[in-house]
Design a protein around this motif. Structure first.
Motif, PDB file in Angstrom:
ATOM      1  N   ARG A 195     -22.907  33.506 -14.501  1.00  0.00           N
ATOM      2  CA  ARG A 195     -24.254  33.434 -13.949  1.00  0.00           C
ATOM      3  C   ARG A 195     -24.729  34.840 -13.580  1.00  0.00           C
ATOM      4  N   TYR A 196     -26.007  35.037 -13.689  1.00  0.00           N
ATOM      5  CA  TYR A 196     -26.610  36.325 -13.373  1.00  0.00           C
ATOM      6  C   TYR A 196     -27.470  36.146 -12.131  1.00  0.00           C
ATOM      7  N   ARG A 197     -27.181  36.880 -11.080  1.00  0.00           N
ATOM      8  CA  ARG A 197     -27.910  36.723  -9.827  1.00  0.00           C
ATOM      9  C   ARG A 197     -29.006  37.773  -9.711  1.00  0.00           C
ATOM     10  N   MET A 198     -30.177  37.342  -9.280  1.00  0.00           N
ATOM     11  CA  MET A 198     -31.297  38.254  -9.084  1.00  0.00           C
ATOM     12  C   MET A 198     -31.910  38.020  -7.712  1.00  0.00           C
ATOM     13  N   ARG A 199     -32.303  39.092  -7.052  1.00  0.00           N
ATOM     14  CA  ARG A 199     -33.041  38.987  -5.793  1.00  0.00           C
ATOM     15  C   ARG A 199     -34.501  39.295  -6.073  1.00  0.00           C
ATOM     16  N   ILE A 200     -35.364  38.349  -5.721  1.00  0.00           N
ATOM     17  CA  ILE A 200     -36.796  38.508  -5.961  1.00  0.00           C
ATOM     18  C   ILE A 200     -37.570  38.092  -4.709  1.00  0.00           C
ATOM     19  N   GLU A 201     -38.822  38.496  -4.629  1.00  0.00           N
ATOM     20  CA  GLU A 201     -39.684  38.030  -3.549  1.00  0.00           C
ATOM     21  C   GLU A 201     -39.894  36.528  -3.721  1.00  0.00           C
ATOM     22  N   ASN A 202     -39.846  35.793  -2.616  1.00  0.00           N
ATOM     23  CA  ASN A 202     -39.909  34.333  -2.696  1.00  0.00           C
ATOM     24  C   ASN A 202     -41.220  33.841  -3.318  1.00  0.00           C
ATOM     25  N   PRO A 203     -41.131  33.129  -4.468  1.00  0.00           N
ATOM     26  CA  PRO A 203     -42.340  32.580  -5.099  1.00  0.00           C
ATOM     27  C   PRO A 203     -42.541  31.093  -4.813  1.00  0.00           C
ATOM     28  N   PHE A 204     -41.582  30.461  -4.111  1.00  0.00           N
ATOM     29  CA  PHE A 204     -41.648  29.017  -3.889  1.00  0.00           C
ATOM     30  C   PHE A 204     -42.421  28.700  -2.605  1.00  0.00           C
ATOM     31  N   HIS A 205     -43.318  27.711  -2.684  1.00  0.00           N
ATOM     32  CA  HIS A 205     -44.135  27.364  -1.526  1.00  0.00           C
ATOM     33  C   HIS A 205     -43.863  25.940  -1.023  1.00  0.00           C
ATOM     34  N   GLU A 206     -43.090  25.174  -1.779  1.00  0.00           N
ATOM     35  CA  GLU A 206     -42.809  23.794  -1.370  1.00  0.00           C
ATOM     36  C   GLU A 206     -41.452  23.349  -1.889  1.00  0.00           C
ATOM     37  N   VAL A 207     -40.797  22.507  -1.103  1.00  0.00           N
ATOM     38  CA  VAL A 207     -39.550  21.866  -1.519  1.00  0.00           C
ATOM     39  C   VAL A 207     -39.755  20.355  -1.444  1.00  0.00           C
ATOM     40  N   ILE A 208     -39.452  19.667  -2.537  1.00  0.00           N
ATOM     41  CA  ILE A 208     -39.543  18.206  -2.576  1.00  0.00           C
ATOM     42  C   ILE A 208     -38.131  17.644  -2.535  1.00  0.00           C
ATOM     43  N   LEU A 209     -37.841  16.830  -1.527  1.00  0.00           N
ATOM     44  CA  LEU A 209     -36.533  16.185  -1.435  1.00  0.00           C
ATOM     45  C   LEU A 209     -36.537  14.933  -2.302  1.00  0.00           C
ATOM     46  N   GLY A 210     -35.436  14.693  -2.986  1.00  0.00           N
ATOM     47  CA  GLY A 210     -35.327  13.559  -3.898  1.00  0.00           C
ATOM     48  C   GLY A 210     -35.445  12.213  -3.196  1.00  0.00           C
ATOM     49  N   PRO A 211     -35.559  11.125  -3.960  1.00  0.00           N
ATOM     50  CA  PRO A 211     -35.816   9.793  -3.393  1.00  0.00           C
ATOM     51  C   PRO A 211     -34.690   9.225  -2.547  1.00  0.00           C
ATOM     52  N   THR A 212     -33.496   9.805  -2.598  1.00  0.00           N
ATOM     53  CA  THR A 212     -32.389   9.267  -1.791  1.00  0.00           C
ATOM     54  C   THR A 212     -32.447   9.755  -0.341  1.00  0.00           C
ATOM     55  N   PHE A 213     -33.287  10.750  -0.061  1.00  0.00           N
ATOM     56  CA  PHE A 213     -33.351  11.298   1.294  1.00  0.00           C
ATOM     57  C   PHE A 213     -34.298  10.500   2.182  1.00  0.00           C
ATOM     58  N   SER A 214     -33.941  10.399   3.451  1.00  0.00           N
ATOM     59  CA  SER A 214     -34.813   9.745   4.433  1.00  0.00           C
ATOM     60  C   SER A 214     -35.782  10.772   5.016  1.00  0.00           C
ATOM     61  N   ASN A 215     -36.755  10.291   5.775  1.00  0.00           N
ATOM     62  CA  ASN A 215     -37.713  11.185   6.409  1.00  0.00           C
ATOM     63  C   ASN A 215     -37.041  12.128   7.403  1.00  0.00           C
ATOM     64  N   TYR A 216     -35.907  11.709   7.938  1.00  0.00           N
ATOM     65  CA  TYR A 216     -35.168  12.573   8.860  1.00  0.00           C
ATOM     66  C   TYR A 216     -34.844  13.909   8.199  1.00  0.00           C
ATOM     67  N   TYR A 217     -34.462  13.868   6.932  1.00  0.00           N
ATOM     68  CA  TYR A 217     -34.105  15.095   6.232  1.00  0.00           C
ATOM     69  C   TYR A 217     -35.314  16.012   6.029  1.00  0.00           C
ATOM     70  N   VAL A 218     -36.489  15.424   5.868  1.00  0.00           N
ATOM     71  CA  VAL A 218     -37.694  16.241   5.733  1.00  0.00           C
ATOM     72  C   VAL A 218     -37.863  17.108   6.966  1.00  0.00           C
ATOM     73  N   GLU A 219     -37.717  16.499   8.139  1.00  0.00           N
ATOM     74  CA  GLU A 219     -37.856  17.239   9.393  1.00  0.00           C
ATOM     75  C   GLU A 219     -36.735  18.257   9.558  1.00  0.00           C
ATOM     76  N   ALA A 220     -35.519  17.875   9.197  1.00  0.00           N
ATOM     77  CA  ALA A 220     -34.378  18.767   9.369  1.00  0.00           C
ATOM     78  C   ALA A 220     -34.479  19.992   8.458  1.00  0.00           C
ATOM     79  N   VAL A 221     -34.871  19.768   7.208  1.00  0.00           N
ATOM     80  CA  VAL A 221     -34.989  20.886   6.267  1.00  0.00           C
ATOM     81  C   VAL A 221     -36.155  21.793   6.663  1.00  0.00           C
ATOM     82  N   ALA A 222     -37.259  21.208   7.115  1.00  0.00           N
ATOM     83  CA  ALA A 222     -38.393  22.011   7.575  1.00  0.00           C
ATOM     84  C   ALA A 222     -37.991  22.887   8.751  1.00  0.00           C
TER      85      ALA A 222
END
Length: 277
Positions: A233-260
């Protein structure tokens, strides 16, 4: 028009990606394309021309078919191309994203069944912050020849004016022919079997020629079918381009709050949502 793309991975990878205590940069890992999930990565163009020759030739007008046969024959038999492919074996690394948002096609993958997530970015923003080019994968099958390889189709039509019969297939006209050259110049790292078309993939490709001060090649141990294997694998450090994370359907709403909360503690301004699937 803005183009949104999604990188599917697992929840456990967040700590490996969002590593900057200031919340500005991220680390992404690009995988050696030989270890992607399509066994014909980087080889499909040759394989397709070998196995689907008749179907390809028959798509052309009768007066163009000899030129098409000649182009395919020269391309497949071209030892310099095969040597080029062999030489490139350890040089290309890929980072993949998809047009598909919140897609069950990816949530059903083995790696994502219990902890899959999707990182969302906007294409132009990703390119600006990473200084990398994101390009669409082309899916090649007999039915998509004109769409996927337009330069080859045009080259065959050009060659047809020099090849009227098999007696014309002589060495003194080979410098005028463009069909095989067109195929050899195809970006084979972004051409995949049409059976993968549903993934709507976009791809970043880098080589070892990239800036070694910012990039680092590592061997990562993973488990495949119960066996430990090492993947480059080749690792690169870049300025963060991601603005949203979508948790998969197996996660409960609790995880949304915890990850946020985790993103907030680590100074990243990222929206966290849950799959609607």
């Amino acid at each position: 028009m803005k183009k949104y793309l999604y990188h599917y991975t697992t929840l456990g990878c967040l700590e490996k990606i969002f590593t900057d205590p200031e919340g500005i940069y991220i680390d992404i890992k690009l995988k050696d394309y030989h270890f992607l999930n399509d066994g014909y990565e980087g080889k499909w163009l040759v394989r397709f021309m070998e196995t689907c020759k008749d179907a390809i030739v028959n798509q052309f007008k009768e007066n163009e078919r000899l030129a098409c046969e000649k182009a395919i024959k020269d391309f497949v038999e071209c030892e310099c191309y095969r040597m080029l492919l062999k030489e490139q074996n350890d040089k290309h690394y890929s980072f993949s994203m998809s047009e598909l948002k919140d897609s069950m096609l990816f949530w059903r993958q083995d790696y994502a069944k219990d902890n899959g997530i999707a990182l969302c970015t906007e294409k132009s923003d990703f390119e600006k912050k990473s200084k990398l080019t994101v390009e669409q994968v082309r899916y090649l099958g007999a039915e998509t020849l004109n769409e996927t390889l337009p330069d080859f189709v045009a080259a065959v039509k050009h060659d047809a004016q020099y090849i009227k019969s098999r007696s014309d297939l002589r060495s003194d006209i080979t410098d005028m022919l463009e069909g095989a050259i067109s195929l050899a110049n195809t970006d084979f790292l972004r051409v995949k079997n049409i059976t993968w078309e549903a993934e709507k993939e976009w791809r970043i490709i880098i080589t070892h020629k990239s800036d070694r001060k910012k990039n680092l090649l590592k061997m990562e141990e993973i488990e495949i079918d119960g066996e430990s294997k090492y993947i480059p694998r080749y690792r690169m450090r870049i300025e963060n381009p991601f603005h949203e994370v979508i948790l998969g359907p197996t996660f409960s709403n609790y995880y949304v709050e915890a990850v946020a909360e985790w993103f907030d503690r680590n100074h990243y301004k990222i929206k966290v949502s849950r799959s609607l699937g």
